[in-house]
Scaffold this motif. Structure first.
Motif, mmCIF file in Angstrom:
data_model
loop_
_atom_site.group_PDB
_atom_site.id
_atom_site.type_symbol
_atom_site.label_atom_id
_atom_site.label_comp_id
_atom_site.label_asym_id
_atom_site.label_seq_id
_atom_site.Cartn_x
_atom_site.Cartn_y
_atom_site.Cartn_z
ATOM 1 N N ALA A 1 0.833 -1.202 0.000
ATOM 2 C CA ALA A 1 0.000 0.000 0.000
ATOM 3 C C ALA A 1 0.870 1.256 0.000
ATOM 4 C CB ALA A 1 -0.932 -0.004 1.211
ATOM 5 N N TYR A 2 1.941 1.252 0.797
ATOM 6 C CA TYR A 2 2.857 2.394 0.837
ATOM 7 C C TYR A 2 3.531 2.572 -0.518
ATOM 8 C CZ TYR A 2 6.665 5.474 2.123
ATOM 9 O OH TYR A 2 7.537 6.525 2.171
ATOM 10 N N MET A 3 4.040 1.476 -1.088
ATOM 11 C CA MET A 3 4.721 1.558 -2.378
ATOM 12 C C MET A 3 3.757 2.065 -3.458
ATOM 13 S SD MET A 3 6.864 -1.320 -4.520
ATOM 14 C CE MET A 3 5.493 -2.305 -5.074
ATOM 15 N N PHE A 4 2.537 1.569 -3.483
ATOM 16 C CA PHE A 4 1.546 1.981 -4.466
ATOM 17 C C PHE A 4 1.276 3.481 -4.369
ATOM 18 C CE2 PHE A 4 -2.878 2.498 -5.902
ATOM 19 C CZ PHE A 4 -2.759 1.981 -7.184
ATOM 20 N N GLY A 5 1.031 3.985 -3.179
ATOM 21 C CA GLY A 5 0.783 5.412 -2.990
ATOM 22 C C GLY A 5 1.991 6.256 -3.327
ATOM 23 N N PHE A 6 3.160 5.797 -2.929
ATOM 24 C CA PHE A 6 4.394 6.533 -3.207
ATOM 25 C C PHE A 6 4.622 6.660 -4.711
ATOM 26 C CE2 PHE A 6 8.873 7.061 -3.913
ATOM 27 C CZ PHE A 6 9.256 7.955 -2.928
ATOM 28 N N LEU A 7 4.460 5.555 -5.429
ATOM 29 C CA LEU A 7 4.696 5.575 -6.872
ATOM 30 C C LEU A 7 3.650 6.394 -7.610
ATOM 31 C CD1 LEU A 7 5.833 1.896 -7.431
ATOM 32 C CD2 LEU A 7 7.257 3.955 -7.270
ATOM 33 N N GLN A 8 2.428 6.431 -7.104
ATOM 34 C CA GLN A 8 1.408 7.285 -7.730
ATOM 35 C C GLN A 8 1.754 8.758 -7.560
ATOM 36 O OE1 GLN A 8 -2.444 6.072 -6.138
ATOM 37 N NE2 GLN A 8 -2.922 5.276 -8.169
ATOM 38 N N ALA A 9 2.325 9.110 -6.417
ATOM 39 C CA ALA A 9 2.645 10.510 -6.150
ATOM 40 C C ALA A 9 3.949 10.946 -6.808
ATOM 41 C CB ALA A 9 2.727 10.742 -4.640
ATOM 42 N N ASP A 10 4.974 10.096 -6.792
ATOM 43 C CA ASP A 10 6.305 10.502 -7.238
ATOM 44 C C ASP A 10 6.834 9.740 -8.441
ATOM 45 O OD1 ASP A 10 6.632 12.460 -5.256
ATOM 46 O OD2 ASP A 10 7.202 10.950 -3.796
ATOM 47 N N GLY A 11 6.083 8.800 -8.978
ATOM 48 C CA GLY A 11 6.560 8.008 -10.110
ATOM 49 C C GLY A 11 6.144 8.609 -11.442
ATOM 50 N N HIS A 12 6.800 8.151 -12.494
ATOM 51 C CA HIS A 12 6.509 8.591 -13.855
ATOM 52 C C HIS A 12 6.342 7.346 -14.720
ATOM 53 C CE1 HIS A 12 7.773 12.629 -12.719
ATOM 54 N NE2 HIS A 12 8.830 12.066 -12.170
ATOM 55 N N MET A 13 5.215 7.264 -15.432
ATOM 56 C CA MET A 13 4.960 6.139 -16.330
ATOM 57 C C MET A 13 5.313 6.547 -17.760
ATOM 58 S SD MET A 13 3.742 3.528 -14.649
ATOM 59 C CE MET A 13 3.012 2.560 -15.941
ATOM 60 N N HIS A 14 5.973 5.620 -18.470
ATOM 61 C CA HIS A 14 6.320 5.827 -19.871
ATOM 62 C C HIS A 14 5.776 4.647 -20.661
ATOM 63 C CE1 HIS A 14 9.177 8.948 -18.668
ATOM 64 N NE2 HIS A 14 9.503 8.129 -17.680
ATOM 65 N N GLN A 15 4.988 4.936 -21.699
ATOM 66 C CA GLN A 15 4.424 3.870 -22.521
ATOM 67 C C GLN A 15 5.458 3.403 -23.531
ATOM 68 O OE1 GLN A 15 0.822 4.886 -24.505
ATOM 69 N NE2 GLN A 15 0.575 2.885 -25.440
#
Length: 66
Positions: free
Chosen positions: A9-23
């Protein structure tokens, strides 16, 4: 990924806030996160939790805030 597990849950929230997705091509994609070097242990914990191939790399970023 079971979000009832606190680590996921922590990792999921962290990545949503600070991560960048590239297709990528087809069904491929890439997730990137940039952190301060003092937080690198957090990325290695995320790598351990991730069920697919991942890597942690370092770079020196030059900014005009110096």
């Amino acid at each position: 990924m079971d979000l009832t597990v606190p680590e996921y849950a922590y990792m999921f929230g962290f990545l949503q806030a600070d991560g960048h997705m590239h297709q990528g091509i087809g069904q491929k994609g890439r997730l990137t996160v940039e952190l301060n070097i003092k937080d690198i242990d957090l990325l290695y914990r995320f790598k351990y939790l991730t069920p697919f191939n991942s890597s942690v790399t370092e770079r020196t970023r030059s900014t005009n805030f110096a």
